[in-house]
Design a protein around this motif. Structure first.
Motif, PDB file in Angstrom:
ATOM      1  N   LYS A  47       0.839  -1.211   0.000  1.00 16.31           N
ATOM      2  CA  LYS A  47       0.000   0.000   0.000  1.00 16.31           C
ATOM      3  C   LYS A  47       0.867   1.251   0.000  1.00 16.31           C
ATOM      4  N   GLN A  50       2.275   1.704  -3.438  1.00 15.32           N
ATOM      5  CA  GLN A  50       1.255   2.185  -4.359  1.00 15.32           C
ATOM      6  C   GLN A  50       1.013   3.678  -4.153  1.00 15.32           C
ATOM      7  N   LEU A  51       0.974   4.111  -2.894  1.00 14.48           N
ATOM      8  CA  LEU A  51       0.816   5.533  -2.599  1.00 14.48           C
ATOM      9  C   LEU A  51       1.985   6.332  -3.170  1.00 14.48           C
ATOM     10  N   GLN A  53       3.900   5.495  -5.739  1.00 16.67           N
ATOM     11  CA  GLN A  53       3.767   5.511  -7.196  1.00 16.67           C
ATOM     12  C   GLN A  53       2.689   6.496  -7.644  1.00 16.67           C
ATOM     13  N   ASP A  54       1.558   6.525  -6.915  1.00 12.84           N
ATOM     14  CA  ASP A  54       0.481   7.470  -7.232  1.00 12.84           C
ATOM     15  C   ASP A  54       0.953   8.911  -7.071  1.00 12.84           C
ATOM     16  N   ALA A  57       3.200   9.793  -9.963  1.00 12.46           N
ATOM     17  CA  ALA A  57       2.399  10.003 -11.183  1.00 12.46           C
ATOM     18  C   ALA A  57       1.682  11.349 -11.121  1.00 12.46           C
ATOM     19  N   ALA A  58       1.149  11.700  -9.950  1.00 15.93           N
ATOM     20  CA  ALA A  58       0.458  12.992  -9.794  1.00 15.93           C
ATOM     21  C   ALA A  58       1.444  14.145  -9.991  1.00 15.93           C
ATOM     22  N   GLU A  61       2.193  14.442 -13.647  1.00 14.57           N
ATOM     23  CA  GLU A  61       1.028  15.043 -14.321  1.00 14.57           C
ATOM     24  C   GLU A  61       1.007  16.550 -14.094  1.00 14.57           C
TER      25      GLU A  61
END
Length: 94
Positions: A47, A50-51, A53-54, A57-58, A61
């Motif tokens: 978890k 994943q946080l 990686q998110d 990505a944010a 972006e």
């Protein structure tokens, strides 16, 4: 049924005694305690990854588009949700 494999683990005496105390208190085997500990650790770390990686990505972006919300805009939206109101996600802007 899952295929099981054996893995050896060396623990110092203090950690091994702690595992045995918890196992005894929980009426479980040390084996069960260690398996549970590994599974919980993996879930938590997956978890966390994943946080991470998110977040990456944010950030990517944002660097590409410049689109964002201010902290004030996000707080206002979250306050509405917290109060039980239906609120649309605010539109991002440059």
């Amino acid at each position: 049924m899952a295929t099981l494999s054996t893995t050896s683990l060396k623990l110092d005496r203090e950690v091994k005694e702690r595992v045995q105390r918890i196992a005894s208190a929980r009426r479980r085997t040390p084996h069960w305690i260690l398996r549970e500990a590994v599974e919980q650790y993996l879930e938590r770390e997956e978890k966390r990854e994943q946080l991470r990686q998110d977040a990456l990505a944010a950030w990517s972006e944002y660097q590409t588009t410049g689109l964002h919300l201010t902290a004030e805009e996000a707080d206002e939206w979250l306050a509405k949700l917290e109060a039980g109101k239906r609120a649309a996600i605010p539109k991002c802007h440059v």
